[in-house]
Design a protein around this motif. Structure first.
Motif, PDB file in Angstrom:
ATOM      1  N   GLU A 265       0.810  -1.107   0.027  1.00  0.00           N
ATOM      2  CA  GLU A 265      -0.002  -0.075   0.078  1.00  0.00           C
ATOM      3  C   GLU A 265       0.712   1.345   0.202  1.00  0.00           C
ATOM      4  O   GLU A 265       0.584   2.275  -0.607  1.00  0.00           O
ATOM      5  CB  GLU A 265      -0.913   0.059   1.272  1.00  0.00           C
ATOM      6  CG  GLU A 265      -1.987  -1.018   1.191  1.00  0.00           C
ATOM      7  CD  GLU A 265      -2.988  -1.061   2.534  1.00  0.00           C
ATOM      8  OE1 GLU A 265      -2.710  -0.453   3.169  1.00  0.00           O
ATOM      9  OE2 GLU A 265      -4.089  -1.462   2.153  1.00  0.00           O
ATOM     10  N   LEU A 293      -8.945 -17.768  -1.312  1.00  0.00           N
ATOM     11  CA  LEU A 293     -10.292 -17.110  -0.957  1.00  0.00           C
ATOM     12  C   LEU A 293     -10.876 -18.231   0.019  1.00  0.00           C
ATOM     13  O   LEU A 293     -11.395 -17.667   1.276  1.00  0.00           O
ATOM     14  CB  LEU A 293     -11.421 -17.143  -1.915  1.00  0.00           C
ATOM     15  CG  LEU A 293     -11.320 -15.896  -3.022  1.00  0.00           C
ATOM     16  CD1 LEU A 293     -12.167 -16.051  -4.105  1.00  0.00           C
ATOM     17  CD2 LEU A 293     -11.859 -14.829  -2.074  1.00  0.00           C
ATOM     18  N   GLU A 303      -7.815 -10.831   4.150  1.00  0.00           N
ATOM     19  CA  GLU A 303      -8.881 -10.312   2.954  1.00  0.00           C
ATOM     20  C   GLU A 303      -8.483  -9.319   2.292  1.00  0.00           C
ATOM     21  O   GLU A 303      -8.435  -9.195   1.243  1.00  0.00           O
ATOM     22  CB  GLU A 303     -10.322 -10.438   3.401  1.00  0.00           C
ATOM     23  CG  GLU A 303     -11.279 -10.157   2.347  1.00  0.00           C
ATOM     24  CD  GLU A 303     -12.799  -9.798   2.860  1.00  0.00           C
ATOM     25  OE1 GLU A 303     -13.600 -10.001   1.916  1.00  0.00           O
ATOM     26  OE2 GLU A 303     -12.909  -9.718   3.891  1.00  0.00           O
ATOM     27  N   ASP A 304      -8.061  -8.190   2.971  1.00  0.00           N
ATOM     28  CA  ASP A 304      -7.429  -7.041   2.405  1.00  0.00           C
ATOM     29  C   ASP A 304      -5.991  -7.239   1.579  1.00  0.00           C
ATOM     30  O   ASP A 304      -5.729  -6.794   0.819  1.00  0.00           O
ATOM     31  CB  ASP A 304      -7.167  -5.924   3.461  1.00  0.00           C
ATOM     32  CG  ASP A 304      -6.363  -6.206   4.678  1.00  0.00           C
ATOM     33  OD1 ASP A 304      -6.270  -7.637   4.808  1.00  0.00           O
ATOM     34  OD2 ASP A 304      -6.187  -5.737   5.615  1.00  0.00           O
ATOM     35  N   TYR A 306      -5.388 -10.156   0.441  1.00  0.00           N
ATOM     36  CA  TYR A 306      -5.637 -10.960  -0.928  1.00  0.00           C
ATOM     37  C   TYR A 306      -6.138 -10.241  -2.131  1.00  0.00           C
ATOM     38  O   TYR A 306      -5.543 -10.167  -3.284  1.00  0.00           O
ATOM     39  CB  TYR A 306      -6.791 -11.954  -0.679  1.00  0.00           C
ATOM     40  CG  TYR A 306      -7.587 -12.470  -1.883  1.00  0.00           C
ATOM     41  CD1 TYR A 306      -6.812 -13.468  -2.565  1.00  0.00           C
ATOM     42  CD2 TYR A 306      -8.646 -12.170  -2.241  1.00  0.00           C
ATOM     43  CE1 TYR A 306      -7.283 -14.125  -3.669  1.00  0.00           C
ATOM     44  CE2 TYR A 306      -9.314 -12.697  -3.480  1.00  0.00           C
ATOM     45  CZ  TYR A 306      -8.702 -13.816  -4.179  1.00  0.00           C
ATOM     46  OH  TYR A 306      -9.272 -14.407  -5.306  1.00  0.00           O
ATOM     47  N   TYR A 307      -6.896  -9.319  -1.709  1.00  0.00           N
ATOM     48  CA  TYR A 307      -7.414  -8.239  -2.821  1.00  0.00           C
ATOM     49  C   TYR A 307      -6.217  -7.303  -3.313  1.00  0.00           C
ATOM     50  O   TYR A 307      -6.185  -6.939  -4.260  1.00  0.00           O
ATOM     51  CB  TYR A 307      -8.688  -7.394  -2.558  1.00  0.00           C
ATOM     52  CG  TYR A 307      -9.852  -8.433  -2.572  1.00  0.00           C
ATOM     53  CD1 TYR A 307     -10.317  -8.762  -3.292  1.00  0.00           C
ATOM     54  CD2 TYR A 307     -10.527  -8.720  -1.088  1.00  0.00           C
ATOM     55  CE1 TYR A 307     -11.441  -9.555  -3.494  1.00  0.00           C
ATOM     56  CE2 TYR A 307     -11.618  -9.402  -1.192  1.00  0.00           C
ATOM     57  CZ  TYR A 307     -12.057  -9.934  -2.139  1.00  0.00           C
ATOM     58  OH  TYR A 307     -13.070 -10.710  -2.237  1.00  0.00           O
ATOM     59  N   ARG A 308      -5.445  -6.954  -2.427  1.00  0.00           N
ATOM     60  CA  ARG A 308      -4.283  -6.133  -2.805  1.00  0.00           C
ATOM     61  C   ARG A 308      -3.156  -6.871  -3.619  1.00  0.00           C
ATOM     62  O   ARG A 308      -2.402  -6.489  -4.601  1.00  0.00           O
ATOM     63  CB  ARG A 308      -3.457  -5.699  -1.580  1.00  0.00           C
ATOM     64  CG  ARG A 308      -2.505  -4.475  -2.025  1.00  0.00           C
ATOM     65  CD  ARG A 308      -3.390  -3.399  -2.384  1.00  0.00           C
ATOM     66  NE  ARG A 308      -2.311  -2.375  -2.773  1.00  0.00           N
ATOM     67  CZ  ARG A 308      -1.520  -2.145  -3.990  1.00  0.00           C
ATOM     68  NH1 ARG A 308      -1.913  -3.293  -4.892  1.00  0.00           N
ATOM     69  NH2 ARG A 308      -1.010  -1.110  -4.331  1.00  0.00           N
ATOM     70  N   ASN A 310      -4.308  -9.652  -5.590  1.00  0.00           N
ATOM     71  CA  ASN A 310      -4.889 -10.129  -6.670  1.00  0.00           C
ATOM     72  C   ASN A 310      -5.180  -8.958  -7.642  1.00  0.00           C
ATOM     73  O   ASN A 310      -6.524  -8.901  -8.465  1.00  0.00           O
ATOM     74  CB  ASN A 310      -6.145 -10.672  -6.273  1.00  0.00           C
ATOM     75  CG  ASN A 310      -6.808 -11.753  -7.251  1.00  0.00           C
ATOM     76  OD1 ASN A 310      -6.131 -12.406  -7.890  1.00  0.00           O
ATOM     77  ND2 ASN A 310      -8.155 -11.935  -7.436  1.00  0.00           N
ATOM     78  N   VAL A 311      -4.363  -7.973  -7.978  1.00  0.00           N
ATOM     79  CA  VAL A 311      -4.649  -6.805  -8.937  1.00  0.00           C
ATOM     80  C   VAL A 311      -4.847  -7.269 -10.405  1.00  0.00           C
ATOM     81  O   VAL A 311      -5.512  -7.126 -11.074  1.00  0.00           O
ATOM     82  CB  VAL A 311      -3.651  -5.949  -8.814  1.00  0.00           C
ATOM     83  CG1 VAL A 311      -3.739  -4.655  -9.795  1.00  0.00           C
ATOM     84  CG2 VAL A 311      -3.566  -5.262  -7.629  1.00  0.00           C
TER      85      VAL A 311
END
Length: 475
Positions: A265, A293, A303-304, A306-308, A310-311
Motif C-alpha cells: 500500500e 479465498l 482478506e485485504d 488477498y485483494y491487494r 490479486n490486482v
C-alpha cells in the motif's frame, strides 16, 4: 572534556582532514584555512593567505575563480571544478553558514584533489559493474527462461502477460505445483522496464514462521537473540528497483501478512528493531497452489491482502489440460541436457503417444525429472517406447490418485474423426487411443494396463508401437 581540550581535538580533526578546508566571512575575507590549502597552492604563505580578500587572491591568479564567493553571493551551496596556481586541480563544495537570526555569517569550502575524486569515481564504477554482473548472473540462475507454449491456452496467456508486464502492478499467479509459476514470473520481469535490475525469488514455505519476517524485512544489530552483530538487509531492500517473487504466498504467517500489506500500500518497510521507515520500489509477483479465498473464509489469510495481491490474477492450467505442450516440453528438456553433456539423444516418434497419454500429476517439474532420468539410464541415442513405461511408473502418481483415475468416467473418443477415415486406418487410430487410455487409467503401469484389457505385456508393447507380433519362428 574541558573546553581547551575540546578545541585542541577539533583542531586536530580539521588539520588531519584528507582535503582542504577554507572559511570566508560575510565580506569575503579568509578567516581560516587548514595546512593543506597552503601546501596545494603555489607561491603563498599561511600568513599571506589569512585575512586576505578572496577577490584579491583570484585577481592575483592563485585560483581561476572562487566557488566560495559565488556561494556567498547566491546564499546556497556551490560545487565546482577549481584550477589555478595549484599543484592539483580540486573539486570544491562551498556551503553558506547562517547565524541564529538567519543572516549569512560564513562560507566553508571543502575541497578534494581530482586524483582522489577520479579514484573514487573509478571505484564506484567498478562497484556498479560488479553489482550489474551479480544481477545478470542471478537473473540467469534458473535457465534461459525460454518459454515452451504450443497449446492455444498458453499462447493466449503469454500474449496477455506481455501486455501487462510493462506496469508495476502486483500479479498473483495461481496454479498447481510444478506448472511453472516461477518461469512465468521471470517472463514478466524480463518483459518489464525492470529487466536490467534484480529478479529475486523466495519460497515462503521453506522458512520457519519466526524467521520469514527477518528474511523479508531485515533487522538492526541486536534486534533479537541470535541476530547478526552487523544486522541484516532484507529481501525487499535487496530487490529495490527490481522484482521480488514470493512463491507459496499462502504459507506466510498472519503477522507477516500485515507488514506485507503495508509494503504493497505504501511502498515502505521498517527493519525489525529499527525506528526508521525506508521507501522501496520493488514489484511484487506472488504465486500459490492454494485456494486463497478459502483461506480467507477460514481466517487463515487476510482478506485485504488477498485483494491487494490479486490486482492482475494469472491462472496457469495443469499440463493434463494442455497436452499439446507435453511433447515440445520433453524435447526442450532433452535438448538442454544434450547441450550440457555434449550428447545427441532424441525421442523416437513412438514415445509421443505414451508421453501425451500420461496424466503428469507433477506437471512440468515432473516432465523435467522424467526426461532427465531417461537421458541418464538410456544407453542409446534414441529413446523408444520400451524405455518409457517403467520410468513413468517410478515417477507416477500415488495410489489414491491412481484410484481416482480408475473411477473417473472415460472421456469420449473422437468418433466423428474416426468415421471420416478408412476402416483400417480408423481401427489403428482407435487401438492407439484405447491403449493410451488404458495406460493412463493404470497410472503408467504397463503390466496393470495389459491385465485390465486382457492382453499380454509383450502384446501391449507391440500394439503401442503399432506392431503385431508374427508367428513364432521354428527352431
Amino acid at each position: 572534556m574541558e573546553q581547551k581540550d575540546l578545541m585542541a581535538l577539533y583542531e586536530k580533526i580539521i588539520e588531519n582532514y584528507y582535503g582542504t578546508i577554507l572559511v570566508l566571512d560575510k565580506k569575503g575575507k579568509v578567516v581560516y584555512a587548514n595546512e593543506n590549502v597552503v601546501q596545494n597552492t603555489k607561491g603563498i604563505t599561511y600568513q599571506e593567505l589569512l585575512n586576505s580578500n578572496m577577490e584579491d587572491l583570484v585577481r592575483r591568479g592563485f585560483w581561476q575563480h572562487s566557488p566560495s564567493l559565488r556561494a556567498l553571493r547566491l546564499g546556497k551551496p556551490v560545487t565546482e571544478y577549481l584550477e589555478g596556481n595549484v599543484r592539483h586541480p580540486l573539486m570544491t563544495t562551498s556551503i553558506p553558514v547562517y547565524d541564529g537570526s538567519g543572516a549569512l555569517e560564513y562560507v566553508i569550502a571543502y575541497s578534494q584533489g581530482m586524483n582522489y575524486v577520479d579514484d573514487m569515481l573509478r571505484k564506484l564504477s567498478e562497484e556498479r559493474n560488479r553489482l550489474d554482473n551479480i544481477i545478470s548472473f542471478t537473473n540467469t540462475l534458473s535457465g534461459n527462461g525460454q518459454i515452451v507454449a504450443e497449446s492455444r491456452a498458453m499462447k493466449e496467456l503469454f500474449s496477455i502477460l506481455k501486455t501487462v508486464s510493462y506496469s508495476s502492478s502486483t500479479i498473483l499467479i495461481l496454479g498447481e505445483s510444478g506448472t511453472g509459476k516461477e518461469v512465468v514470473a521471470r517472463y514478466i520481469h524480463k518483459n518489464s522496464s525492470r529487466r536490467d535490475r534484480l529478479f529475486l525469488p523466495i519460497n515462503c514455505a521453506v522458512f520457519p514462521p519466526e524467521l520469514i519476517e527477518a528474511e523479508l524485512f531485515g533487522y538492526e544489530r541486536g534486534a533479537f537473540t541470535g541476530a547478526s552483530r552487523e544486522g541484516k538487509t532484507g529481501l525487499f531492500e535487496l530487490a529495490n528497483g527490481g522484482t521480488l517473487f514470493l512463491d507459496e504466498i499462502g504459507e506466510l504467517p498472519l503477522s507477516v501478512q500485515s507488514k506485507l500489506l503495508r509494503v504493497l500500500e505504501n511502498g515502505e518497510i521498517r527493519k525489525i528493531g529499527g525506528s526508521t521507515i525506508k521507501a522501496i520500489d520493488a514489484r511484487i509477483i506472488a504465486a500459490t497452489n492454494r485456494n486463497l479465498l478459502d483461506m480467507v473464509k477460514k481466517n487463515q489469510f487476510r482478506e485485504d491482502l488477498y485483494y491487494r495481491l490479486n490486482v492482475i490474477p494469472v491462472s496457469l492450467p495443469p499440463l493434463r489440460e494442455r497436452r499439446e505442450d507435453i511433447f515440445p516440453l520433453c524435447c526442450h528438456f532433452l535438448n538442454e541436457l544434450n547441450a550440457k553433456y555434449g550428447k545427441r539423444k532424441q525421442l523416437d516418434g513412438s514415445v509421443r503417444q505414451l508421453l501425451e497419454g500420461y496424466p503428469w500429476p507433477g506437471n512440468v517439474r515432473e516432465v523435467r525429472n522424467v526426461i532427465e532420468r531417461l537421458f541418464v539410464i538410456t544407453p542409446f541415442e534414441s529413446i523408444t517406447a520400451s524405455d518409457i513405461p517403467q520410468v513413468l511408473l517410478q515417477n507416477g502418481p500415488s495410489e489414491e490418485a491412481r484410484q481416482e483415475e480408475r473411477e473417473a468416467p472415460p472421456a469420449d473418443l473422437p468418433w466423428e474423426g474416426l468415421y471420416q477415415k478408412k476402416y483400417r486406418e480408423a481401427m489403428r487410430e482407435f487401438e492407439r487411443l484405447y491403449l493410451a487410455r488404458a495406460l493412463e487409467r493404470s497410472g503408467g503401469n504397463v503390466t496393470e494396463a495389459a491385465k485390465r484389457i486382457q492382453l499380454s505385456r509383450s502384446m501391449f508393447y507391440h500394439k503401442l508401437q503399432n506392431k503385431t507380433p508374427g508367428p513364432p519362428r521354428k527352431s
